[in-house]
Design an enzyme around this catalytic site. Structure first.
Site, PDB file in Angstrom:
ATOM      1  N   ASP A 166      37.609  55.709  23.403  1.00 46.69           N
ATOM      2  CA  ASP A 166      36.911  56.914  22.754  1.00 46.69           C
ATOM      3  C   ASP A 166      36.136  56.725  21.520  1.00 46.69           C
ATOM      4  OD1 ASP A 166      37.651  57.993  25.287  1.00 46.69           O
ATOM      5  OD2 ASP A 166      39.260  59.275  24.134  1.00 46.69           O
ATOM      6  N   ARG A 185      49.172  67.048  28.239  1.00 44.44           N
ATOM      7  CA  ARG A 185      50.273  66.808  28.827  1.00 44.44           C
ATOM      8  C   ARG A 185      51.440  67.594  28.604  1.00 44.44           C
ATOM      9  NH1 ARG A 185      47.048  62.555  28.290  1.00 44.44           N
ATOM     10  NH2 ARG A 185      47.359  60.739  29.324  1.00 44.44           N
ATOM     11  N   SER A 228      45.024  64.581  24.247  1.00 41.65           N
ATOM     12  CA  SER A 228      45.787  64.125  25.395  1.00 41.65           C
ATOM     13  C   SER A 228      47.151  64.555  25.249  1.00 41.65           C
ATOM     14  CB  SER A 228      45.987  62.444  24.924  1.00 41.65           C
ATOM     15  OG  SER A 228      44.806  61.905  25.266  1.00 41.65           O
ATOM     16  N   ARG A 264      31.492  61.970  37.577  1.00 33.66           N
ATOM     17  CA  ARG A 264      32.571  60.950  37.366  1.00 33.66           C
ATOM     18  C   ARG A 264      33.385  60.396  38.599  1.00 33.66           C
ATOM     19  NH1 ARG A 264      35.137  62.563  31.647  1.00 33.66           N
ATOM     20  NH2 ARG A 264      35.891  60.394  31.902  1.00 33.66           N
ATOM     21  N   SER A 300      43.594  52.522  32.885  1.00 27.23           N
ATOM     22  CA  SER A 300      43.254  53.938  32.492  1.00 27.23           C
ATOM     23  C   SER A 300      44.461  54.560  32.476  1.00 27.23           C
ATOM     24  CB  SER A 300      42.344  54.335  33.728  1.00 27.23           C
ATOM     25  OG  SER A 300      42.317  55.612  33.689  1.00 27.23           O
ATOM     26  N   GLN A 331      44.517  57.761  32.570  1.00 33.12           N
ATOM     27  CA  GLN A 331      44.247  58.898  33.265  1.00 33.12           C
ATOM     28  C   GLN A 331      44.780  58.572  34.757  1.00 33.12           C
ATOM     29  OE1 GLN A 331      40.267  60.290  32.907  1.00 33.12           O
ATOM     30  NE2 GLN A 331      40.310  61.037  31.085  1.00 33.12           N
ATOM     31  N   LYS A 345      32.022  57.695  31.220  1.00 35.34           N
ATOM     32  CA  LYS A 345      32.795  58.770  30.441  1.00 35.34           C
ATOM     33  C   LYS A 345      31.776  59.977  30.322  1.00 35.34           C
ATOM     34  CE  LYS A 345      36.359  56.326  29.059  1.00 35.34           C
ATOM     35  NZ  LYS A 345      37.926  56.860  29.512  1.00 35.34           N
TER      36      LYS A 345
HETATM   37  C1  S3P Z   1      42.541  59.941  28.433  1.00 35.17           C
HETATM   38  C2  S3P Z   1      42.521  58.645  28.676  1.00 35.17           C
HETATM   39  C3  S3P Z   1      41.228  57.938  28.362  1.00 35.17           C
HETATM   40  C4  S3P Z   1      40.198  58.502  27.267  1.00 35.17           C
HETATM   41  C5  S3P Z   1      40.102  60.034  27.503  1.00 35.17           C
HETATM   42  C6  S3P Z   1      41.685  60.705  27.521  1.00 35.17           C
HETATM   43  C7  S3P Z   1      43.929  60.727  28.603  1.00 35.17           C
HETATM   44  O1  S3P Z   1      40.569  57.535  29.692  1.00 35.17           O
HETATM   45  O2  S3P Z   1      38.985  58.041  27.553  1.00 35.17           O
HETATM   46  O3  S3P Z   1      39.409  60.673  26.622  1.00 35.17           O
HETATM   47  O4  S3P Z   1      44.275  61.701  27.914  1.00 35.17           O
HETATM   48  O5  S3P Z   1      44.602  60.182  29.353  1.00 35.17           O
HETATM   49  P1  S3P Z   1      41.193  56.431  30.618  1.00 35.17           P
HETATM   50  O6  S3P Z   1      41.588  57.121  31.860  1.00 35.17           O
HETATM   51  O7  S3P Z   1      40.160  55.436  30.701  1.00 35.17           O
HETATM   52  O8  S3P Z   1      42.258  55.811  29.728  1.00 35.17           O
END
Ligand code: S3P
Length: 441
Positions: free
Chosen positions: A320, A28, A24, A127, A172, A174, A347
């Site tokens: 995760d 970023r 993550s 997805r 979430s 993301q 996922k």
């Molecule tokens: C992530 C957020 C998570 C996670 C993913 C990485 C990220 O998903 O499952 O592997 O780096 O922002 P979500 O969008 O469900 O929080």
């Protein structure tokens, strides 16, 4: 395609290891380094397929990343182009298996002055992207998801954005991060309120780059149009990768496993809390901070576990790691129930289904519910043939399960491990196993 064969053996009493950089944070750091002004130096960037896809997509939009293929070691240099300095890519952007890469870049592109199309592999192309398209449209971008049920390919027509306060139906990171990244190019305050706190790396890293970000309860507020300044970024080991070895530490007899230099952000480490509630012997040492994130060493010792009930706001902090929790629960006394984890259905695979299938093949008693799992423990595991369904976390969970099983295990479609942890297989001998990744046929 490849398969991974794991033959368990006696584990040593003590194991110390390091895992590669957090995924993550790696996405970023590349994105914010690109949107900043001046030089960003990233130490500990994860070299894995998901991050390569993000780096290459950024490079196709004019980002100046020293080695977008990530084939060299050492710090990665990113010469920033500024918040709106990206340029139209010559072709559609392939994000491979990376949901994070695709969704975060949707937010970035929404605030640029061009149109770009993003897509991925078969898994990513199934997805849901409407969850990100919707708020970006509210901000004034035009987003088309051309697959069925709002799936990729996704075309984002960037342009002038307006700040919004978005009440997200999902916890979430993301979704939240895509909105905040778009909000960088919207005048005024962009805010996101979530139903529960998701990982907060974007907020922390935006602050490190000089943006004003305030957090009140479940709401994050970003002041738009900041000047982001290039930084030195230190990326610690990925908790989600460390978790495989920590669960092995709890489950293998007479062992102590220490993973050094791991990200300890509390929005990520829910699994540790739940394992401790189950009776796991876990110790944290050497805590310190790096680039606004807590980091330390985690030791897990052989433990007698009890079943547990898990649900509600802790779920996003271990989203995760639920396949691994299910594995731990197969060795715990009594029943474990996981609720409120319906997100796992969308996922890299339907993880409620694929976790259940893999663990059942190895002899466990697991049932998937609509939004969770029920595991009856303890059950002895036996070797078997498992399909990862192209999901890295399922492949690695099965490999850890194989360490406890009687007889060898074969994990099919194991090449997906390279999306997040290319060196995973090389660590298995440290836990006493013979492990071999081989091409099929
Ligand atoms: C992530 C957020 C998570 C996670 C993913 C990485 C990220 O998903 O499952 O592997 O780096 O922002 P979500 O969008 O469900 O929080």
């Amino acid at each position: 395609m490849s398969h991974l064969r794991v033959r368990p053996g006696p584990a040593p009493a003590r194991v110390r290891l390091r895992v590669p950089g957090d995924k993550s944070l790696s996405h970023r750091a590349l994105i914010l380094g690109t949107l900043a002004e001046g030089l960003t130096t990233i130490h500990g960037l994860l070299r894995a397929e998901d991050v390569v896809h993000t780096a290459e997509a950024l490079a196709q939009m004019g980002a100046r990343i020293s080695d977008p293929g990530l084939s060299t070691d050492g710090p990665m240099l990113v010469e920033g182009v500024g918040r709106q300095g990206l340029t139209s890519p010559g072709c559609a952007l392939n994000l491979g298996n990376s949901g994070t890469g695709l969704r975060l870049l949707m937010g970035v592109i929404a605030g640029q002055n061009f149109t770009a199309t993003l897509y991925g592999d078969d898994s990513l192309n199934r997805r849901p992207m409407g969850r990100v398209a919707e708020p970006l449209m509210q901000m004034g971008a035009f987003v088309e998801c051309s697959g069925p049920r709002s799936t990729p390919p996704v075309t984002v027509h960037g342009g002038r954005l307006q700040a919004i306060h978005y009440h997200s139906p999902l916890a979430s990171a993301q979704v939240k991060s895509a909105i905040l990244l778009a909000g960088l190019n919207a005048a005024g305050e962009t805010a996101v309120t979530e139903p529960a706190r998701s990982r907060d790396h974007t907020e922390r890293m935006l602050r490190a780059f000089g943006a004003q970000v305030a957090v009140e309860g479940l709401t994050v507020r970003l002041q738009g149009e900041p000047t982001l300044r290039g930084q030195q970024i230190m990326i610690p080991g990925d908790f989600s990768s460390a978790a495989f070895f920590l669960v092995a530490g709890c489950l293998l007899p007479g062992i102590e496993v220490t993973v050094e230099n791991v990200l300890l952000n509390p929005t990520r480490t829910g699994l540790l809390t739940v394992l401790q509630e189950m009776g796991a012997r876990i110790e944290i040492t050497g805590e310190h901070e790096a680039t606004g994130e807590p980091v330390g060493n985690i030791t897990a010792r052989s433990s007698a576990l009890q079943g547990v009930e898990v649900g509600g706001e802790i779920i996003p902090t271990m989203i995760d790691e639920i396949p691994l929790l299910a594995l731990a629960a197969t060795q715990a006394q009594g029943q474990t129930v996981v609720r409120d984890a319906g997100e796992l259905r969308v996922k890299e695979s339907d993880r409620l289904a694929t976790t259940t299938e893999a663990l059942r093949i190895l002899g466990a008693q697991v049932t998937a519910t609509e939004d969770g799992l029920v595991i009856a423990g303890p059950t002895p595991l036996r070797g078997g043939e498992v399909d990862s369904h192209g999901d890295h976390r399922i492949a690695m969970t099965a490999a850890i399960a194989a360490l406890l099983a009687e007889g060898p295990t074969v994990i099919h479609r194991a090449e997906c491990i390279a999306t997040s942890f290319p060196d995973f297989v090389r660590h298995l001998p440290a836990l006493g196993a013979e492990a071999e990744l081989k091409n099929d046929g």
